[in-house]
Design a protein around this motif. Structure first.
Motif, PDB file in Angstrom:
ATOM      1  N   ILE A 125       0.841  -1.203   0.000  1.00  0.00           N
ATOM      2  CA  ILE A 125       0.000   0.000   0.000  1.00  0.00           C
ATOM      3  C   ILE A 125       0.873   1.250   0.000  1.00  0.00           C
ATOM      4  O   ILE A 125       0.573   2.242  -0.687  1.00  0.00           O
ATOM      5  CB  ILE A 125      -0.946  -0.014   1.219  1.00  0.00           C
ATOM      6  N   SER A 126       1.966   1.206   0.749  1.00  0.00           N
ATOM      7  CA  SER A 126       2.884   2.341   0.761  1.00  0.00           C
ATOM      8  C   SER A 126       3.502   2.578  -0.610  1.00  0.00           C
ATOM      9  O   SER A 126       3.708   3.731  -1.025  1.00  0.00           O
ATOM     10  CB  SER A 126       3.986   2.113   1.803  1.00  0.00           C
ATOM     11  N   MET A 127       3.795   1.495  -1.355  1.00  0.00           N
ATOM     12  CA  MET A 127       4.353   1.641  -2.697  1.00  0.00           C
ATOM     13  C   MET A 127       3.329   2.265  -3.646  1.00  0.00           C
ATOM     14  O   MET A 127       3.684   3.083  -4.504  1.00  0.00           O
ATOM     15  CB  MET A 127       4.812   0.288  -3.243  1.00  0.00           C
ATOM     16  N   ILE A 128       2.058   1.896  -3.483  1.00  0.00           N
ATOM     17  CA  ILE A 128       1.005   2.520  -4.283  1.00  0.00           C
ATOM     18  C   ILE A 128       0.943   4.013  -3.980  1.00  0.00           C
ATOM     19  O   ILE A 128       0.855   4.852  -4.891  1.00  0.00           O
ATOM     20  CB  ILE A 128      -0.361   1.854  -3.993  1.00  0.00           C
ATOM     21  N   CYS A 129       0.995   4.352  -2.706  1.00  0.00           N
ATOM     22  CA  CYS A 129       0.944   5.769  -2.306  1.00  0.00           C
ATOM     23  C   CYS A 129       2.140   6.536  -2.860  1.00  0.00           C
ATOM     24  O   CYS A 129       1.987   7.678  -3.333  1.00  0.00           O
ATOM     25  CB  CYS A 129       0.920   5.879  -0.786  1.00  0.00           C
ATOM     26  N   GLU A 130       3.321   5.949  -2.808  1.00  0.00           N
ATOM     27  CA  GLU A 130       4.518   6.612  -3.328  1.00  0.00           C
ATOM     28  C   GLU A 130       4.380   6.890  -4.827  1.00  0.00           C
ATOM     29  O   GLU A 130       4.700   7.987  -5.299  1.00  0.00           O
ATOM     30  CB  GLU A 130       5.747   5.753  -3.059  1.00  0.00           C
ATOM     31  N   GLN A 131       3.873   5.899  -5.565  1.00  0.00           N
ATOM     32  CA  GLN A 131       3.710   6.118  -7.004  1.00  0.00           C
ATOM     33  C   GLN A 131       2.605   7.123  -7.281  1.00  0.00           C
ATOM     34  O   GLN A 131       2.706   7.937  -8.214  1.00  0.00           O
ATOM     35  CB  GLN A 131       3.419   4.794  -7.728  1.00  0.00           C
ATOM     36  N   ALA A 132       1.533   7.093  -6.477  1.00  0.00           N
ATOM     37  CA  ALA A 132       0.437   8.047  -6.666  1.00  0.00           C
ATOM     38  C   ALA A 132       0.924   9.479  -6.465  1.00  0.00           C
ATOM     39  O   ALA A 132       0.541  10.391  -7.209  1.00  0.00           O
ATOM     40  CB  ALA A 132      -0.701   7.730  -5.695  1.00  0.00           C
ATOM     41  N   VAL A 133       1.772   9.703  -5.463  1.00  0.00           N
ATOM     42  CA  VAL A 133       2.323  11.032  -5.225  1.00  0.00           C
ATOM     43  C   VAL A 133       3.184  11.464  -6.404  1.00  0.00           C
ATOM     44  O   VAL A 133       3.097  12.614  -6.875  1.00  0.00           O
ATOM     45  CB  VAL A 133       3.143  11.044  -3.914  1.00  0.00           C
ATOM     46  N   ARG A 134       3.997  10.561  -6.921  1.00  0.00           N
ATOM     47  CA  ARG A 134       4.908  10.908  -8.020  1.00  0.00           C
ATOM     48  C   ARG A 134       4.169  11.163  -9.329  1.00  0.00           C
ATOM     49  O   ARG A 134       4.596  11.990 -10.133  1.00  0.00           O
ATOM     50  CB  ARG A 134       5.927   9.788  -8.225  1.00  0.00           C
ATOM     51  N   ARG A 135       3.063  10.454  -9.545  1.00  0.00           N
ATOM     52  CA  ARG A 135       2.353  10.564 -10.828  1.00  0.00           C
ATOM     53  C   ARG A 135       1.185  11.539 -10.756  1.00  0.00           C
ATOM     54  O   ARG A 135       0.515  11.767 -11.762  1.00  0.00           O
ATOM     55  CB  ARG A 135       1.874   9.179 -11.274  1.00  0.00           C
ATOM     56  N   GLY A 136       0.906  12.076  -9.565  1.00  0.00           N
ATOM     57  CA  GLY A 136      -0.120  13.109  -9.473  1.00  0.00           C
ATOM     58  C   GLY A 136      -1.515  12.619  -9.188  1.00  0.00           C
ATOM     59  O   GLY A 136      -2.488  13.288  -9.545  1.00  0.00           O
ATOM     60  N   GLY A 137      -1.669  11.464  -8.574  1.00  0.00           N
ATOM     61  CA  GLY A 137      -3.000  11.000  -8.191  1.00  0.00           C
ATOM     62  C   GLY A 137      -3.151   9.491  -8.279  1.00  0.00           C
ATOM     63  O   GLY A 137      -2.434   8.815  -9.028  1.00  0.00           O
ATOM     64  N   LEU A 138      -4.106   8.974  -7.507  1.00  0.00           N
ATOM     65  CA  LEU A 138      -4.342   7.534  -7.475  1.00  0.00           C
ATOM     66  C   LEU A 138      -4.786   7.006  -8.821  1.00  0.00           C
ATOM     67  O   LEU A 138      -4.457   5.868  -9.202  1.00  0.00           O
ATOM     68  CB  LEU A 138      -5.398   7.230  -6.406  1.00  0.00           C
ATOM     69  N   GLU A 139      -5.546   7.824  -9.550  1.00  0.00           N
ATOM     70  CA  GLU A 139      -6.058   7.382 -10.853  1.00  0.00           C
ATOM     71  C   GLU A 139      -4.946   7.228 -11.888  1.00  0.00           C
ATOM     72  O   GLU A 139      -5.163   6.607 -12.949  1.00  0.00           O
ATOM     73  CB  GLU A 139      -7.113   8.355 -11.368  1.00  0.00           C
ATOM     74  N   LYS A 140      -3.754   7.753 -11.599  1.00  0.00           N
ATOM     75  CA  LYS A 140      -2.642   7.656 -12.534  1.00  0.00           C
ATOM     76  C   LYS A 140      -1.643   6.550 -12.176  1.00  0.00           C
ATOM     77  O   LYS A 140      -0.622   6.400 -12.849  1.00  0.00           O
ATOM     78  CB  LYS A 140      -1.909   8.995 -12.608  1.00  0.00           C
ATOM     79  N   VAL A 141      -1.931   5.792 -11.116  1.00  0.00           N
ATOM     80  CA  VAL A 141      -1.079   4.657 -10.758  1.00  0.00           C
ATOM     81  C   VAL A 141      -1.112   3.639 -11.894  1.00  0.00           C
ATOM     82  O   VAL A 141      -2.167   3.359 -12.478  1.00  0.00           O
ATOM     83  CB  VAL A 141      -1.552   4.012  -9.435  1.00  0.00           C
ATOM     84  N   THR A 142       0.026   3.076 -12.239  1.00  0.00           N
ATOM     85  CA  THR A 142       0.134   2.186 -13.399  1.00  0.00           C
ATOM     86  C   THR A 142      -0.600   0.864 -13.181  1.00  0.00           C
ATOM     87  O   THR A 142      -0.758   0.399 -12.050  1.00  0.00           O
ATOM     88  CB  THR A 142       1.607   1.879 -13.706  1.00  0.00           C
ATOM     89  N   ASP A 143      -1.027   0.272 -14.289  1.00  0.00           N
ATOM     90  CA  ASP A 143      -1.699  -1.024 -14.194  1.00  0.00           C
ATOM     91  C   ASP A 143      -0.755  -2.102 -13.660  1.00  0.00           C
ATOM     92  O   ASP A 143      -1.191  -3.032 -12.959  1.00  0.00           O
ATOM     93  CB  ASP A 143      -2.269  -1.435 -15.556  1.00  0.00           C
TER      94      ASP A 143
END
Length: 438
Positions: free
Chosen positions: A226-244
Motif C-alpha cells: 500500500i505504501s508503494m502505491i501511495c509513493e507512485q500516486a504522489v509521483r504521478r499526481g493522483g491515485l487514478e494515474k497509478v500504473t496497471d
C-alpha cells in the motif's frame, strides 16, 4: 531428588538427540544465518533508485569503499524506523489478545496432546487495513510513503527482532518440560539456534511460532505494498494515474495474504508448525525476509513505472488465476481428506499404519501440486515488472529452491513414516511437483 530425575528421564525419552543435519550441518546453518540478512540488504542496495538502478553501476571498488566506511554502517540504523517497527509488532500482539477469535486444536503432538491456537489473523488484518485507510484518507497519500523512505531502517529493526527472539527461544528451550523439535536437538548451539530447538515456544496460550508465521510479517507485507502505491500516486499526481502494473503486482500479493489469513486453520497441518522448531530460520524468514523481499516488485515499480496495456494485463491475470486455482483446489482436496471428507470420491491407498494417501485428483498428478500453483503465482507477481532486469524475478528462483527443499524434506519424512508403502505410493504418483517435468 527422585522427581527431578524422573522429569529428566522423561524429557530425554521425549526429546531424543538429533543425529542428522540439514543445511549441511553447523557450517551451513551459520552460512544461512549470515547470508539471509546480507541478501535482504543486497536486494535493496542492488535494486534501488537511491543507489542508481536495478542493478546499479557498482564496481568492486565502490562496494569495498562503502563497507569500509563507518558512516555506511551507521546508515543501516534508524531509531525512528525501529520505534515504528516495535510499535507495529506491539499492535499485532495486542490485536491477538484483544480481538475475539475461535480456538482451534492443532495436530496431536508426541505428548499425545493437541495445542490450541487462537484464530484472529484475518480480523487483525482487517483492523490494520481499516486504520491504514482512515489514516490515508485523513492525511493524504503522501503521509503513508514513509515505508519507502525508511526501508533500510525497518529491515534492520526486523532482523534485530529476529535475532532477539532466536536467542530468547533457544535459551528458554533448556527449561524442564520443554518439548523440542526432533530436528533441533543436536547439541550444537549454532545449528540449534538456527533451526529452532523448541517445537512450540509459548508464553501461556500465546504461541510465538504461529503468531509470527501469520501476523507481523504477512500483514506488514500488505502495508508495504500500500505504501508503494501511495509513493507512485504522489509521483504521478493522483491515485487514478497509478500504473496497471503496480495495481496488478500489489493486488496479487494482497489477495494472496488475505487468502492465507482467511484460511488460517490450514497452517496448523504444515511442516513449519507440526515439525520445525522455532529458531532464527523461521524468525528471520517471517519477520524480515517475507515483507521486505517478497515486496521487491512493487518497490521496483515505484521508480520503474511500467504501463502494460489491456492485452498484457489480461495475460498476467490469467497466469495468476491459473496458479491460484491449482493452489486452492489442491489445498482444498487435502484439507477435506484430512478432515475425513471426500466430496469428490477421490481414490486413495491405505498404508499398513492405517493412514490414507490420495492418489487421484490434484494429488494424483503430483505429490505437491499446491507447490506448483505457488510457483505459477510467483511468476505472475514478477511479470508486471517486464523483462528489464532479472532481479525482479529473484523471488521466483528463490521460491523454486525453497519448495524443492521442502519437498525433499517432506518426502524423506514420509519415507521414514510409511516405509515400503511410501515407495508403493511414489510408483502411483511419480512426479514430485510439476507433472512430466519434476
Amino acid at each position: 531428588m527422585a522427581p527431578s530425575k524422573s522429569v529428566a528421564r522423561r524429557d530425554a525419552e521425549l526429546n531424543p538427540r538429533t543425529k542428522t543435519y540439514e543445511f549441511l550441518g553447523p557450517p551451513g546453518a551459520l552460512f544461512v544465518t549470515l547470508s539471509v540478512p546480507i541478501m535482504t540488504y543486497a536486494l535493496y542496495f542492488g535494486c534501488s533508485e537511491h543507489t542508481g538502478g536495478c542493478p546499479p553501476p557498482l564496481s568492486s571498488e565502490t562496494i569495498v569503499a562503502s563497507l569500509s566506511d563507518p558512516n555506511w554502517w551507521k546508515s543501516l540504523w534508524d531509531t525512528e524506523a525501529t520505534l515504528m517497527y516495535l510499535s507495529w509488532y506491539a499492535f499485532c500482539v495486542a490485536a491477538w489478545f484483544v480481538l475475539p477469535g475461535d480456538w482451534v486444536a492443532g495436530v496431536p503432538m508426541r505428548t499425545g496432546q493437541k495445542k490450541m491456537y487462537k484464530i484472529n489473523a484475518f480480523s487483525t488484518m482487517l483492523l490494520a487495513l481499516g486504520l491504514t485507510g482512515g489514516y490515508i484518507w485523513r492525511y493524504g497519500f503522501e503521509s503513508f510513503t514513509f515505508i519507502y523512505d525508511k526501508w533500510v531502517g525497518l529491515v534492520t529493526a526486523s532482523i534485530l527482532m529476529s535475532v532477539i527472539q532466536g536467542i530468547g527461544c533457544y535459551a528458554a528451550s533448556f527449561r524442564p518440560g520443554a518439548l523440542l523439535a526432533l530436528g533441533g536437538n543436536s547439541g550444537n548451539p549454532i545449528y540449534d539456534f538456527f533451526i529452532g530447538r523448541e517445537l512450540n515456544p509459548s508464553i501461556g496460550y500465546f504461541d510465538l511460532k504461529s503468531f509470527n508465521e501469520l501476523r507481523p510479517g504477512l500483514i506488514l507485507w500488505v502495508l508495504i505494498d500500500i505504501s508503494m502505491i501511495c509513493e507512485q500516486a504522489v509521483r504521478r499526481g493522483g491515485l487514478e494515474k497509478v500504473t496497471d502494473s503496480m495495481w496488478l503486482a500489489t493486488a496479487f500479493q494482497i489477495f494472496y495474504v488475505l487468502d492465507a489469513l482467511y484460511n488460517e486453520p490450514a497452517i496448523f497441518t504444515t511442516m513449519d508448525i507440526t515439525t520445525d522448531g522455532f529458531g532464527f530460520m523461521l524468525g528471520v524468514g517471517d519477520l524480515a525476509w517475507v515483507p521486505f523481499v517478497y515486496s521487491l516488485q512493487p518497490r521496483f515499480l515505484v521508480f520503474r513505472q511500467n504501463e502494460l496495456g489491456i492485452p498484457a494485463a489480461i495475460a498476467v491475470l490469467a497466469v495468476n488465476g491459473l496458479g491460484y486455482y491449482i493452489f486452492r483446489a489442491a489445498n482444498g482436496e487435502k484439507n477435506d481428506f484430512r478432515n475425513g471428507k471426500n466430496p469428490k470420491n477421490l481414490k486413495y491407498m491405505t498404508t499398513e499404519r492405517g493412514s490414507k494417501l490420495l492418489i487421484e485428483g490434484w494429488w494424483g498428478k503430483s505429490r505437491h501440486p499446491n507447490y506448483m500453483g505457488d510457483l505459477i503465482m510467483a511468476f505472475a507477481w514478477s511479470l508486471p515488472t517486464g523483462f528489464e532486469t532479472p532481479i525482479t524475478y529473484f523471488y521466483v528462483a528463490y521460491f523454486a529452491v525453497l519448495l524443492i527443499h521442502r519437498q525433499m524434506r517432506d518426502d524423506e519424512n514420509c519415507e521414514k513414516k510409511y516405509g515400503k508403502d511410501w515407495h508403493r505410493y511414489c510408483e502411483k504418483v511419480p512426479y514430485r511437483i510439476i507433472p512430466y517435468v519434476y
